[in-house]
Design a protein around this motif. Structure first.
Motif, PDB file in Angstrom:
ATOM      1  N   VAL A   1      27.579  30.856  21.639  1.00 51.26           N
ATOM      2  CA  VAL A   1      26.730  30.575  20.473  1.00 51.26           C
ATOM      3  C   VAL A   1      25.808  29.392  20.757  1.00 51.26           C
ATOM      4  CG1 VAL A   1      26.689  29.933  18.047  1.00 51.26           C
ATOM      5  CG2 VAL A   1      28.445  31.516  18.890  1.00 51.26           C
ATOM      6  N   LYS A   2      24.526  29.717  20.941  1.00 55.25           N
ATOM      7  CA  LYS A   2      23.539  28.674  21.211  1.00 55.25           C
ATOM      8  C   LYS A   2      22.403  28.675  20.188  1.00 55.25           C
ATOM      9  CE  LYS A   2      25.665  27.530  25.012  1.00 55.25           C
ATOM     10  NZ  LYS A   2      26.382  26.250  25.141  1.00 55.25           N
ATOM     11  N   SER A   3      22.453  29.626  19.254  1.00 54.06           N
ATOM     12  CA  SER A   3      21.397  29.718  18.247  1.00 54.06           C
ATOM     13  C   SER A   3      21.972  30.364  16.996  1.00 54.06           C
ATOM     14  CB  SER A   3      20.240  30.566  18.777  1.00 54.06           C
ATOM     15  OG  SER A   3      20.661  31.919  18.959  1.00 54.06           O
ATOM     16  N   GLU A   4      21.181  30.356  15.932  1.00 47.76           N
ATOM     17  CA  GLU A   4      21.613  30.988  14.687  1.00 47.76           C
ATOM     18  C   GLU A   4      21.800  32.488  14.898  1.00 47.76           C
ATOM     19  OE1 GLU A   4      20.176  31.460  10.023  1.00 47.76           O
ATOM     20  OE2 GLU A   4      19.132  30.073  11.384  1.00 47.76           O
ATOM     21  N   GLU A   5      20.939  33.075  15.717  1.00 48.66           N
ATOM     22  CA  GLU A   5      21.058  34.503  16.029  1.00 48.66           C
ATOM     23  C   GLU A   5      22.383  34.783  16.743  1.00 48.66           C
ATOM     24  OE1 GLU A   5      18.733  37.964  18.621  1.00 48.66           O
ATOM     25  OE2 GLU A   5      17.813  35.982  18.344  1.00 48.66           O
ATOM     26  N   ASP A   6      22.726  33.915  17.703  1.00 50.11           N
ATOM     27  CA  ASP A   6      24.000  34.065  18.413  1.00 50.11           C
ATOM     28  C   ASP A   6      25.177  33.940  17.449  1.00 50.11           C
ATOM     29  OD1 ASP A   6      22.625  34.300  20.788  1.00 50.11           O
ATOM     30  OD2 ASP A   6      22.880  32.196  21.349  1.00 50.11           O
ATOM     31  N   ALA A   7      25.069  32.998  16.509  1.00 47.69           N
ATOM     32  CA  ALA A   7      26.150  32.774  15.550  1.00 47.69           C
ATOM     33  C   ALA A   7      26.371  34.001  14.677  1.00 47.69           C
ATOM     34  CB  ALA A   7      25.841  31.553  14.686  1.00 47.69           C
ATOM     35  N   ASN A   8      25.265  34.605  14.211  1.00 45.30           N
ATOM     36  CA  ASN A   8      25.385  35.799  13.375  1.00 45.30           C
ATOM     37  C   ASN A   8      25.996  36.955  14.152  1.00 45.30           C
ATOM     38  OD1 ASN A   8      24.244  34.514  11.148  1.00 45.30           O
ATOM     39  ND2 ASN A   8      22.164  35.086  11.726  1.00 45.30           N
ATOM     40  N   LYS A   9      25.583  37.099  15.404  1.00 47.16           N
ATOM     41  CA  LYS A   9      26.127  38.168  16.243  1.00 47.16           C
ATOM     42  C   LYS A   9      27.614  37.941  16.498  1.00 47.16           C
ATOM     43  CE  LYS A   9      25.483  40.500  20.690  1.00 47.16           C
ATOM     44  NZ  LYS A   9      24.747  40.506  21.981  1.00 47.16           N
ATOM     45  N   PHE A  10      27.977  36.686  16.725  1.00 44.78           N
ATOM     46  CA  PHE A  10      29.389  36.349  16.977  1.00 44.78           C
ATOM     47  C   PHE A  10      30.244  36.701  15.754  1.00 44.78           C
ATOM     48  CE2 PHE A  10      33.108  33.731  17.707  1.00 44.78           C
ATOM     49  CZ  PHE A  10      33.254  33.757  19.086  1.00 44.78           C
ATOM     50  N   LYS A  11      29.730  36.402  14.567  1.00 43.15           N
ATOM     51  CA  LYS A  11      30.461  36.713  13.341  1.00 43.15           C
ATOM     52  C   LYS A  11      30.628  38.227  13.172  1.00 43.15           C
ATOM     53  CE  LYS A  11      28.954  32.609  10.791  1.00 43.15           C
ATOM     54  NZ  LYS A  11      28.099  32.102   9.675  1.00 43.15           N
ATOM     55  N   GLU A  12      29.565  38.986  13.482  1.00 42.25           N
ATOM     56  CA  GLU A  12      29.641  40.442  13.368  1.00 42.25           C
ATOM     57  C   GLU A  12      30.690  41.030  14.309  1.00 42.25           C
ATOM     58  OE1 GLU A  12      25.730  41.784  14.207  1.00 42.25           O
ATOM     59  OE2 GLU A  12      24.855  40.997  12.350  1.00 42.25           O
ATOM     60  N   GLU A  13      30.863  40.393  15.464  1.00 43.70           N
ATOM     61  CA  GLU A  13      31.791  40.903  16.480  1.00 43.70           C
ATOM     62  C   GLU A  13      33.114  40.144  16.483  1.00 43.70           C
ATOM     63  OE1 GLU A  13      29.562  40.390  20.044  1.00 43.70           O
ATOM     64  OE2 GLU A  13      28.145  42.019  19.602  1.00 43.70           O
ATOM     65  N   LEU A  14      33.387  39.428  15.384  1.00 38.61           N
ATOM     66  CA  LEU A  14      34.542  38.526  15.354  1.00 38.61           C
ATOM     67  C   LEU A  14      35.869  39.249  15.609  1.00 38.61           C
ATOM     68  CD1 LEU A  14      35.433  35.636  15.052  1.00 38.61           C
ATOM     69  CD2 LEU A  14      35.593  35.978  12.589  1.00 38.61           C
ATOM     70  N   ASP A  15      36.036  40.441  15.047  1.00 44.45           N
ATOM     71  CA  ASP A  15      37.294  41.164  15.253  1.00 44.45           C
ATOM     72  C   ASP A  15      37.507  41.481  16.727  1.00 44.45           C
ATOM     73  OD1 ASP A  15      37.880  41.063  12.579  1.00 44.45           O
ATOM     74  OD2 ASP A  15      37.166  43.095  12.138  1.00 44.45           O
ATOM     75  N   ALA A  16      36.462  41.935  17.388  1.00 46.04           N
ATOM     76  CA  ALA A  16      36.558  42.239  18.818  1.00 46.04           C
ATOM     77  C   ALA A  16      36.775  40.958  19.622  1.00 46.04           C
ATOM     78  CB  ALA A  16      35.292  42.953  19.294  1.00 46.04           C
ATOM     79  N   LYS A  17      36.087  39.878  19.213  1.00 46.31           N
ATOM     80  CA  LYS A  17      36.257  38.594  19.900  1.00 46.31           C
ATOM     81  C   LYS A  17      37.688  38.102  19.752  1.00 46.31           C
ATOM     82  CE  LYS A  17      31.819  38.015  20.908  1.00 46.31           C
ATOM     83  NZ  LYS A  17      31.334  38.125  22.302  1.00 46.31           N
ATOM     84  N   ARG A  18      38.246  38.262  18.544  1.00 47.13           N
ATOM     85  CA  ARG A  18      39.625  37.808  18.310  1.00 47.13           C
ATOM     86  C   ARG A  18      40.614  38.599  19.165  1.00 47.13           C
ATOM     87  NH1 ARG A  18      41.997  34.558  14.880  1.00 47.13           N
ATOM     88  NH2 ARG A  18      40.084  34.280  13.672  1.00 47.13           N
ATOM     89  N   ALA A  19      40.387  39.899  19.286  1.00 50.56           N
ATOM     90  CA  ALA A  19      41.270  40.721  20.121  1.00 50.56           C
ATOM     91  C   ALA A  19      41.188  40.288  21.580  1.00 50.56           C
ATOM     92  CB  ALA A  19      40.889  42.196  19.984  1.00 50.56           C
TER      93      ALA A  19
END
Length: 434
Positions: free
Chosen positions: A334-352
């Motif tokens: 996460v280096k930008s607001e766009e990255d942050a939004n994308k990270f939140k959208e993919e949070l379930d996959a990131k958590r897994a």
């Protein structure tokens, strides 16, 4: 010797790696301990109108009711912690209140509870029988020649040339870009945007991404344009993930002249090239041995992991480790607001993904912890301080400052665990390496 408060303890196991320590202190014990605390206060405090230690106990209890209650609570909790520590068959890793010690009424029984995560039972088998065979890499004369040549270049001096630039050359340049830094940007970020009479080396790490390819073959007095694509994990957040278009004017090209034997020996204050080669050979052999032991450590742990088989992981520790992995991923991605939004959208996959990494890391810690206990491997405070001193030098802190920071953010014990794991694995490698 002061009488110890009597506490009843019942241990329950709601899960494989969880223990509930349920405590009960009877009203009778509470009254007795409260009286002992009050008597201790009476011997220390002085109340106007009474000689020191001679005030009526009833008056002491009234005047210092809050302090006596706090001390009573502290004594009870301390005694409970001691009782947890006496359970030698349990390797307690975390301990938190499940039912806290509320306001104490000495006329009623007191009940409270801790929840503990405990290390699982791990069978590491005959780990002392593990052997690994990794051959020693000899230091070839050609590798020594390359190392000597590296020192000739490293200590050589730059001189202006009229030829086209090539790898390893140093260019004096002016450059501008379409990147506009914020007014409060750091000096290093502003230098990435534009500079006059600056120097660019055509070697790694690059000053700007792609600059080596763009300026290899460049000629003095000419202007060049190229685009730099900064990686998402670039060290300067203001540039991370951005594409910056540069215009560069080459004002001078300098090339390093390698030192001859005599100049190199003078620079290094050595008497002969044989002495230099002997020293380099020793250092390279040490590097090779370090790499060999690192390979051996991977092989030893892989075998340990197989021998340990499947076992449950403490849930609180797994959750904590998973959160650390998610935070690490966020810092890297996460280096930008766009990255942050994308990270939140993919949070379930990131958590897994984070949980998979966390399970492997926690499993490794638990296996090595078991071996450390069997081998009685510990990290003494002096060892910890010595390692912190080395780290503080690298990071530009005073050793005490670094230690204080790590203690405040809770990282010091994690660091001790890492050191213990490394020390344990190093001992195993010493036994296994052939």
């Amino acid at each position: 010797m002061a009488k110890k408060i009597s506490i009843e303890l019942e241990i329950k196991a709601p899960q494989t790696c969880v223990r509930d320590f349920e405590f009960k202190v009877t009203a009778e014990q509470l009254k007795a301990e409260s009286d002992r605390v009050a008597n201790a206060f009476a011997g220390m405090v002085q109340i106007p109108g009474f000689r020191a230690g001679k005030a009526p106990i009833a008056l002491v209890k009234t005047k210092y009711a809050s302090e006596i209650a706090d001390e009573l609570r502290n004594r009870i909790i301390s005694a409970a912690f001691d009782m947890v520590g006496e359970q030698k068959d349990l390797d307690v890793m975390t301990l938190v209140f499940k039912k806290p010690v509320a306001d104490i009424d000495v006329n009623a029984d007191l009940e409270f509870a801790f929840e503990a995560n405990v290390a699982p039972e791990i069978n590491v088998g005959d780990y002392k029988s593990i052997t690994v065979e990794i051959p020693k890499d000899a230091v070839e004369e050609s590798a020594l020649d390359e190392r000597v040549d590296f020192y000739r270049s490293m200590y050589g001096s730059y001189a202006a040339i009229e030829e086209a630039a090539k790898a390893e050359d140093m260019l004096k340049v002016d450059y501008t870009s379409d990147f506009v830094p914020a007014e409060d940007a750091t000096a290093s970020v502003k230098r990435q945007a534009a500079a006059t009479d600056s120097f660019i080396w055509l070697n790694e790490p690059e000053t700007m991404p792609g600059v080596i390819a763009a300026l290899t073959g460049a000629e003095k007095g000419k202007e060049y344009e190229f685009a730099s694509v900064y990686p998402a994990d670039y060290r300067e957040e203001a540039l991370a993930g951005k594409t910056v278009n540069y215009k560069v004017t080459v004002k001078d090209i300098q090339r390093r002249t390698k030192l001859d034997d005599a100049a190199l020996l003078e620079k290094l204050q050595l008497k002969s090239m044989d002495e230099l080669r002997d020293r380099l050979r020793e250092a390279m052999e040490s590097d090779n041995e370090g790499a060999r032991r690192s390979k051996a450590a991977d092989a030893v742990y892989s075998r340990l992991d197989e021998m340990a088989g499947e076992f449950e992981l403490p849930p609180a520790l797994l959750a904590e480790e998973t959160n650390k992995e998610i935070q690490k991923m966020a810092r890297e991605q996460v280096k930008s607001e766009e990255d942050a939004n994308k990270f939140k959208e993919e949070l379930d996959a990131k958590r897994a993904e984070a949980e998979t990494a966390a399970k492997a890391a926690l499993r490794r810690t638990l296996i090595l912890r078991k071996v450390a206990k069997l081998e009685e491997v510990t990290v003494e405070d002096a060892e910890l301080d010595a390692q912190l001193a080395m780290m503080s030098y690298q990071y530009g802190y005073k050793a005490k400052e670094l230690k204080d920071m790590m203690e405040k953010n809770g990282a010091i014990e994690e660091f001790r665990i890492d050191m213990t794991n490394a020390k344990t694995l190093d001992k195993l490698v010493g036994m296994a390496l052939k």
